[in-house]
Design a protein around this motif. Structure first.
Motif, PDB file in Angstrom:
ATOM      1  N   ARG A 168       0.940  -1.151  -0.115  1.00 26.19           N
ATOM      2  CA  ARG A 168      -0.113   0.039  -0.015  1.00 26.19           C
ATOM      3  C   ARG A 168       0.902   1.358   0.094  1.00 26.19           C
ATOM      4  O   ARG A 168       1.806   1.391   0.666  1.00 26.19           O
ATOM      5  CB  ARG A 168      -0.768   0.133   1.166  1.00 26.19           C
ATOM      6  CG  ARG A 168      -1.938  -1.063   1.317  1.00 26.19           C
ATOM      7  CD  ARG A 168      -2.762  -1.215   2.740  1.00 26.19           C
ATOM      8  NE  ARG A 168      -3.056  -2.616   2.663  1.00 26.19           N
ATOM      9  CZ  ARG A 168      -2.491  -3.441   3.200  1.00 26.19           C
ATOM     10  NH1 ARG A 168      -1.346  -3.423   3.616  1.00 26.19           N
ATOM     11  NH2 ARG A 168      -3.225  -4.823   3.324  1.00 26.19           N
ATOM     12  N   LYS A 169       0.665   2.433  -0.865  1.00 30.54           N
ATOM     13  CA  LYS A 169       0.994   3.642  -0.710  1.00 30.54           C
ATOM     14  C   LYS A 169       0.827   4.302   0.368  1.00 30.54           C
ATOM     15  O   LYS A 169      -0.412   4.381   0.649  1.00 30.54           O
ATOM     16  CB  LYS A 169       0.798   4.253  -1.978  1.00 30.54           C
ATOM     17  CG  LYS A 169       1.340   3.586  -3.408  1.00 30.54           C
ATOM     18  CD  LYS A 169       0.753   4.331  -4.575  1.00 30.54           C
ATOM     19  CE  LYS A 169       1.268   3.650  -5.852  1.00 30.54           C
ATOM     20  NZ  LYS A 169       0.355   3.904  -7.152  1.00 30.54           N
ATOM     21  N   PRO A 170       1.673   4.992   1.315  1.00 35.67           N
ATOM     22  CA  PRO A 170       1.277   5.651   2.368  1.00 35.67           C
ATOM     23  C   PRO A 170       1.026   6.924   1.783  1.00 35.67           C
ATOM     24  O   PRO A 170       1.149   7.550   0.482  1.00 35.67           O
ATOM     25  CB  PRO A 170       2.715   5.843   3.131  1.00 35.67           C
ATOM     26  CG  PRO A 170       3.991   5.632   1.964  1.00 35.67           C
ATOM     27  CD  PRO A 170       3.338   4.571   1.125  1.00 35.67           C
ATOM     28  N   VAL A 171       0.245   7.767   2.844  1.00 33.13           N
ATOM     29  CA  VAL A 171       0.031   9.131   2.360  1.00 33.13           C
ATOM     30  C   VAL A 171       1.187   9.825   1.836  1.00 33.13           C
ATOM     31  O   VAL A 171       2.295   9.884   2.600  1.00 33.13           O
ATOM     32  CB  VAL A 171      -0.675   9.787   3.736  1.00 33.13           C
ATOM     33  CG1 VAL A 171      -0.843  11.334   3.602  1.00 33.13           C
ATOM     34  CG2 VAL A 171      -1.752   9.247   4.112  1.00 33.13           C
ATOM     35  N   SER A 172       1.030  10.768   0.598  1.00 29.11           N
ATOM     36  CA  SER A 172       2.184  11.171   0.079  1.00 29.11           C
ATOM     37  C   SER A 172       2.632  12.446   0.687  1.00 29.11           C
ATOM     38  O   SER A 172       3.888  12.886   0.446  1.00 29.11           O
ATOM     39  CB  SER A 172       1.755  11.461  -1.430  1.00 29.11           C
ATOM     40  OG  SER A 172       0.450  12.061  -1.399  1.00 29.11           O
ATOM     41  N   VAL A 173       1.971  13.041   1.694  1.00 31.87           N
ATOM     42  CA  VAL A 173       2.597  14.217   2.312  1.00 31.87           C
ATOM     43  C   VAL A 173       3.335  13.852   3.600  1.00 31.87           C
ATOM     44  O   VAL A 173       2.654  13.240   4.332  1.00 31.87           O
ATOM     45  CB  VAL A 173       1.526  15.196   2.511  1.00 31.87           C
ATOM     46  CG1 VAL A 173       1.973  16.439   3.287  1.00 31.87           C
ATOM     47  CG2 VAL A 173       0.870  15.586   1.135  1.00 31.87           C
ATOM     48  N   PRO A 174       4.386  14.174   4.004  1.00 29.58           N
ATOM     49  CA  PRO A 174       4.939  13.578   5.283  1.00 29.58           C
ATOM     50  C   PRO A 174       4.105  14.036   6.446  1.00 29.58           C
ATOM     51  O   PRO A 174       3.674  15.157   6.326  1.00 29.58           O
ATOM     52  CB  PRO A 174       6.276  14.325   5.279  1.00 29.58           C
ATOM     53  CG  PRO A 174       6.785  14.680   3.814  1.00 29.58           C
ATOM     54  CD  PRO A 174       5.533  14.680   3.122  1.00 29.58           C
ATOM     55  N   HIS A 175       3.980  13.167   7.365  1.00 27.82           N
ATOM     56  CA  HIS A 175       3.006  13.427   8.667  1.00 27.82           C
ATOM     57  C   HIS A 175       3.189  14.791   9.102  1.00 27.82           C
ATOM     58  O   HIS A 175       2.467  15.795   9.435  1.00 27.82           O
ATOM     59  CB  HIS A 175       2.756  12.314   9.586  1.00 27.82           C
ATOM     60  CG  HIS A 175       1.983  12.480  10.597  1.00 27.82           C
ATOM     61  ND1 HIS A 175       2.423  12.977  11.924  1.00 27.82           N
ATOM     62  CD2 HIS A 175       0.526  12.400  10.527  1.00 27.82           C
ATOM     63  CE1 HIS A 175       1.161  13.191  12.492  1.00 27.82           C
ATOM     64  NE2 HIS A 175       0.020  12.793  11.777  1.00 27.82           N
ATOM     65  N   PRO A 176       4.692  15.104   9.632  1.00 25.84           N
ATOM     66  CA  PRO A 176       4.930  16.399  10.149  1.00 25.84           C
ATOM     67  C   PRO A 176       4.389  17.591   9.417  1.00 25.84           C
ATOM     68  O   PRO A 176       4.187  18.608   9.897  1.00 25.84           O
ATOM     69  CB  PRO A 176       6.274  16.400  10.521  1.00 25.84           C
ATOM     70  CG  PRO A 176       6.787  14.834  10.280  1.00 25.84           C
ATOM     71  CD  PRO A 176       5.742  14.186   9.449  1.00 25.84           C
TER      72      PRO A 176
END
Length: 189
Positions: free
Chosen positions: A162-170
């Protein structure tokens, strides 16, 4: 009497929310574009659905095995989400499409679906802020939810292929805070 009127006016001014400059508003609206990008990523929108059947994979396919939201968002009686979804992702040895896991795996409850698939930015913005739709969360509670909730954080470590959310969490949290601190202004269109 004049003192009472001034006190009421001061109270009304502070109740209207933060005083935001045009530059802050512009920055907040620009920050909301990142918030929208994250919320409408498959890792988020597959569970924030208008109907009652969650979606799967990046293509947003209907969940296999007739899985449904259920009365509390935790699946149907006899087939709760926890039947397949544990507290953590399964090891890679289970294969790339093994059921993912995170604490309290569930959908939003039916009375607060927070369904935003395909919503234009202004409508998504209004929905996020609407405490009648969002489970009674003010900006502080929303920020805490997107910053700390383990199921939300799963989107950045979804396991398998699965592709993670593309914007870094911080970066996402910083943009969310910029938007929230300005009172959550919504884009015009």
């Amino acid at each position: 009497m004049r003192a009472l009127i001034l006190a009421i006016a001061a109270l009304a001014a502070t109740a209207c929310g933060p005083k935001v400059s045009p530059e802050q508003r512009e920055q907040a609206v620009a920050a909301f574009a990142t918030v929208q990008q994250v919320f409408q990523h498959p890792r988020c929108q597959n569970c924030h659905i208008p109907g009652d059947q969650p979606l799967q994979f990046d293509a947003g396919l209907p969940h296999a095995m007739g899985v449904v939201r259920g009365p509390e968002g935790k699946g149907a009686a006899g087939l709760p989400c926890s039947t397949c979804h544990g507290e953590a992702n399964l090891p890679a040895s289970y294969g790339p499409n093994a059921p993912p896991g995170a604490p309290h795996w569930q959908l939003p409850p039916p009375d607060h679906k927070m369904a935003w698939i395909g919503l234009p930015a202004p409508k998504l913005c209004e929905m996020i802020k609407d405490q009648k739709s969002n489970g009674g969360r003010d900006f502080a509670a929303l920020l805490k939810h997107v910053s700390e909730d383990k199921l939300v954080l799963w989107g950045w470590a979804p396991g398998g292929e699965r592709k993670p959310v593309s914007v870094p969490h911080p970066e996402f949290v910083a943009k969310f805070k910029t938007w929230a601190d300005a009172g959550g202004p919504c884009p015009a269109s």
